[in-house]
Design a protein around this motif. Structure first.
Motif, PDB file in Angstrom:
ATOM      1  N   ALA A  87       0.830  -1.207   0.000  1.00 21.33           N
ATOM      2  CA  ALA A  87       0.000   0.000   0.000  1.00 21.33           C
ATOM      3  C   ALA A  87       0.863   1.256   0.000  1.00 21.33           C
ATOM      4  O   ALA A  87       0.589   2.212  -0.745  1.00 21.33           O
ATOM      5  CB  ALA A  87      -0.943  -0.001   1.204  1.00 21.33           C
ATOM      6  N   MET A  88       1.922   1.266   0.819  1.00 22.19           N
ATOM      7  CA  MET A  88       2.789   2.448   0.910  1.00 22.19           C
ATOM      8  C   MET A  88       3.551   2.693  -0.395  1.00 22.19           C
ATOM      9  O   MET A  88       3.520   3.794  -0.947  1.00 22.19           O
ATOM     10  CB  MET A  88       3.782   2.298   2.055  1.00 22.19           C
ATOM     11  CG  MET A  88       3.149   2.252   3.403  1.00 22.19           C
ATOM     12  SD  MET A  88       2.288   3.804   3.747  1.00 22.19           S
ATOM     13  CE  MET A  88       1.640   3.432   5.340  1.00 22.19           C
ATOM     14  N   TYR A  89       4.255   1.684  -0.843  1.00 23.20           N
ATOM     15  CA  TYR A  89       5.061   1.858  -2.056  1.00 23.20           C
ATOM     16  C   TYR A  89       4.190   1.934  -3.301  1.00 23.20           C
ATOM     17  O   TYR A  89       4.503   2.653  -4.249  1.00 23.20           O
ATOM     18  CB  TYR A  89       6.106   0.744  -2.176  1.00 23.20           C
ATOM     19  CG  TYR A  89       7.162   0.851  -1.099  1.00 23.20           C
ATOM     20  CD1 TYR A  89       7.970   1.976  -1.000  1.00 23.20           C
ATOM     21  CD2 TYR A  89       7.341  -0.166  -0.177  1.00 23.20           C
ATOM     22  CE1 TYR A  89       8.942   2.083  -0.008  1.00 23.20           C
ATOM     23  CE2 TYR A  89       8.308  -0.065   0.824  1.00 23.20           C
ATOM     24  CZ  TYR A  89       9.100   1.061   0.901  1.00 23.20           C
ATOM     25  OH  TYR A  89      10.051   1.164   1.883  1.00 23.20           O
ATOM     26  N   GLY A  90       3.083   1.211  -3.306  1.00 28.76           N
ATOM     27  CA  GLY A  90       2.163   1.280  -4.434  1.00 28.76           C
ATOM     28  C   GLY A  90       1.595   2.685  -4.603  1.00 28.76           C
ATOM     29  O   GLY A  90       1.454   3.178  -5.730  1.00 28.76           O
ATOM     30  N   ALA A  91       1.286   3.345  -3.483  1.00 24.16           N
ATOM     31  CA  ALA A  91       0.779   4.716  -3.552  1.00 24.16           C
ATOM     32  C   ALA A  91       1.843   5.651  -4.116  1.00 24.16           C
ATOM     33  O   ALA A  91       1.522   6.567  -4.889  1.00 24.16           O
ATOM     34  CB  ALA A  91       0.326   5.180  -2.171  1.00 24.16           C
ATOM     35  N   PHE A  92       3.116   5.432  -3.748  1.00 26.21           N
ATOM     36  CA  PHE A  92       4.179   6.259  -4.309  1.00 26.21           C
ATOM     37  C   PHE A  92       4.219   6.112  -5.830  1.00 26.21           C
ATOM     38  O   PHE A  92       4.265   7.110  -6.558  1.00 26.21           O
ATOM     39  CB  PHE A  92       5.547   5.885  -3.718  1.00 26.21           C
ATOM     40  CG  PHE A  92       6.681   6.533  -4.448  1.00 26.21           C
ATOM     41  CD1 PHE A  92       7.029   7.845  -4.179  1.00 26.21           C
ATOM     42  CD2 PHE A  92       7.366   5.852  -5.440  1.00 26.21           C
ATOM     43  CE1 PHE A  92       8.064   8.467  -4.885  1.00 26.21           C
ATOM     44  CE2 PHE A  92       8.404   6.459  -6.149  1.00 26.21           C
ATOM     45  CZ  PHE A  92       8.748   7.770  -5.864  1.00 26.21           C
ATOM     46  N   PHE A  93       4.204   4.864  -6.308  1.00 27.15           N
ATOM     47  CA  PHE A  93       4.294   4.657  -7.756  1.00 27.15           C
ATOM     48  C   PHE A  93       3.029   5.129  -8.475  1.00 27.15           C
ATOM     49  O   PHE A  93       3.103   5.614  -9.607  1.00 27.15           O
ATOM     50  CB  PHE A  93       4.644   3.202  -8.069  1.00 27.15           C
ATOM     51  CG  PHE A  93       6.082   2.890  -7.774  1.00 27.15           C
ATOM     52  CD1 PHE A  93       7.099   3.385  -8.582  1.00 27.15           C
ATOM     53  CD2 PHE A  93       6.426   2.153  -6.658  1.00 27.15           C
ATOM     54  CE1 PHE A  93       8.433   3.140  -8.298  1.00 27.15           C
ATOM     55  CE2 PHE A  93       7.769   1.897  -6.357  1.00 27.15           C
ATOM     56  CZ  PHE A  93       8.761   2.393  -7.177  1.00 27.15           C
ATOM     57  N   ALA A  94       1.868   5.039  -7.825  1.00 28.84           N
ATOM     58  CA  ALA A  94       0.648   5.599  -8.424  1.00 28.84           C
ATOM     59  C   ALA A  94       0.775   7.116  -8.564  1.00 28.84           C
ATOM     60  O   ALA A  94       0.420   7.683  -9.604  1.00 28.84           O
ATOM     61  CB  ALA A  94      -0.568   5.230  -7.573  1.00 28.84           C
ATOM     62  N   ALA A  95       1.303   7.780  -7.524  1.00 25.99           N
ATOM     63  CA  ALA A  95       1.522   9.225  -7.601  1.00 25.99           C
ATOM     64  C   ALA A  95       2.559   9.562  -8.665  1.00 25.99           C
ATOM     65  O   ALA A  95       2.420  10.550  -9.401  1.00 25.99           O
ATOM     66  CB  ALA A  95       1.954   9.763  -6.239  1.00 25.99           C
ATOM     67  N   LEU A  96       3.602   8.741  -8.754  1.00 29.28           N
ATOM     68  CA  LEU A  96       4.652   8.960  -9.744  1.00 29.28           C
ATOM     69  C   LEU A  96       4.088   8.934 -11.167  1.00 29.28           C
ATOM     70  O   LEU A  96       4.316   9.846 -11.956  1.00 29.28           O
ATOM     71  CB  LEU A  96       5.733   7.890  -9.584  1.00 29.28           C
ATOM     72  CG  LEU A  96       6.822   7.829 -10.655  1.00 29.28           C
ATOM     73  CD1 LEU A  96       7.740   9.047 -10.565  1.00 29.28           C
ATOM     74  CD2 LEU A  96       7.632   6.546 -10.512  1.00 29.28           C
ATOM     75  N   PHE A  97       3.342   7.896 -11.473  1.00 27.84           N
ATOM     76  CA  PHE A  97       2.855   7.724 -12.836  1.00 27.84           C
ATOM     77  C   PHE A  97       1.655   8.613 -13.177  1.00 27.84           C
ATOM     78  O   PHE A  97       1.360   8.822 -14.348  1.00 27.84           O
ATOM     79  CB  PHE A  97       2.547   6.261 -13.117  1.00 27.84           C
ATOM     80  CG  PHE A  97       3.781   5.393 -13.116  1.00 27.84           C
ATOM     81  CD1 PHE A  97       4.825   5.661 -13.993  1.00 27.84           C
ATOM     82  CD2 PHE A  97       3.908   4.349 -12.227  1.00 27.84           C
ATOM     83  CE1 PHE A  97       5.982   4.888 -13.991  1.00 27.84           C
ATOM     84  CE2 PHE A  97       5.060   3.564 -12.214  1.00 27.84           C
ATOM     85  CZ  PHE A  97       6.091   3.834 -13.099  1.00 27.84           C
ATOM     86  N   SER A  98       0.987   9.149 -12.155  1.00 24.87           N
ATOM     87  CA  SER A  98      -0.163  10.016 -12.425  1.00 24.87           C
ATOM     88  C   SER A  98       0.200  11.504 -12.342  1.00 24.87           C
ATOM     89  O   SER A  98      -0.686  12.353 -12.392  1.00 24.87           O
ATOM     90  CB  SER A  98      -1.309   9.696 -11.462  1.00 24.87           C
ATOM     91  OG  SER A  98      -0.943  10.009 -10.122  1.00 24.87           O
ATOM     92  N   ARG A  99       1.482  11.839 -12.271  1.00 28.56           N
ATOM     93  CA  ARG A  99       1.913  13.240 -12.203  1.00 28.56           C
ATOM     94  C   ARG A  99       1.304  14.113 -13.293  1.00 28.56           C
ATOM     95  O   ARG A  99       0.929  15.260 -13.016  1.00 28.56           O
ATOM     96  CB  ARG A  99       3.442  13.350 -12.248  1.00 28.56           C
ATOM     97  CG  ARG A  99       4.103  12.974 -10.957  1.00 28.56           C
ATOM     98  CD  ARG A  99       5.614  12.984 -11.070  1.00 28.56           C
ATOM     99  NE  ARG A  99       6.002  11.974 -12.058  1.00 28.56           N
ATOM    100  CZ  ARG A  99       6.983  12.100 -12.933  1.00 28.56           C
ATOM    101  NH1 ARG A  99       7.731  13.175 -12.952  1.00 28.56           N
ATOM    102  NH2 ARG A  99       7.257  11.147 -13.801  1.00 28.56           N
TER     103      ARG A  99
END
Length: 145
Positions: A87-99
């Protein structure tokens, strides 16, 4: 309190490293002038980063308890600790790719700048590099269960 050592030691160590990545390292990285006390950030943005980091630390403490405190359902607790990391790292990568959707950037001019790639040309972002490494530990930990 019984400490669980008898099984899944490799998984416990790998999950611990991944947990410390989001639960402890973020405190060091974000409680300073590049984030929480950055005078260029709005006070509300600074509030959110402090809230975020303290939440990560609390979840990290829960995950470490799931990983290391003995008791029933040890395998299931390891998976739960791992899913907290997902959940923690997945949220980071979701934020990364949705910039592009919200106009986000990986860093500010007064933050942590990218660094020279250790191999080949180009530059690497500090967060992307660190979280990719921590996600690797997390995935290996889940596989080792």
């Amino acid at each position: 309190m019984e400490i669980a050592y008898e099984s899944h030691l490799l998984a416990r160590v790998l999950l611990t490293v991944a947990t410390l990545g989001y639960g402890l390292v973020t405190m060091k990285a974000d409680f300073n002038a590049t984030h929480a006390t950055n005078p260029l950030w709005t006070p509300h943005a600074r509030f959110h980063v402090v809230w975020q980091v303290l939440s990560y630390s609390g979840v990290g403490l829960i995950a470490l308890g799931l990983i290391w405190i003995g008791g029933p359902m040890q395998t299931e607790r390891l998976y739960l600790a791992g899913l907290l990391g997902v959940a923690m790292y997945g949220a980071f990568f979701a934020a990364l790719f949705s910039r592009p959707v919200y106009g986000g950037l990986l860093y500010d001019d007064n933050g942590y700048p990218p660094f020279k790639a250790p191999v080949g040309p180009g530059k690497w972002d500090v967060n992307v590099t660190a979280f990719t490494l921590m996600t690797t530990f997390l995935v290996l930990g889940l596989i080792a269960i």
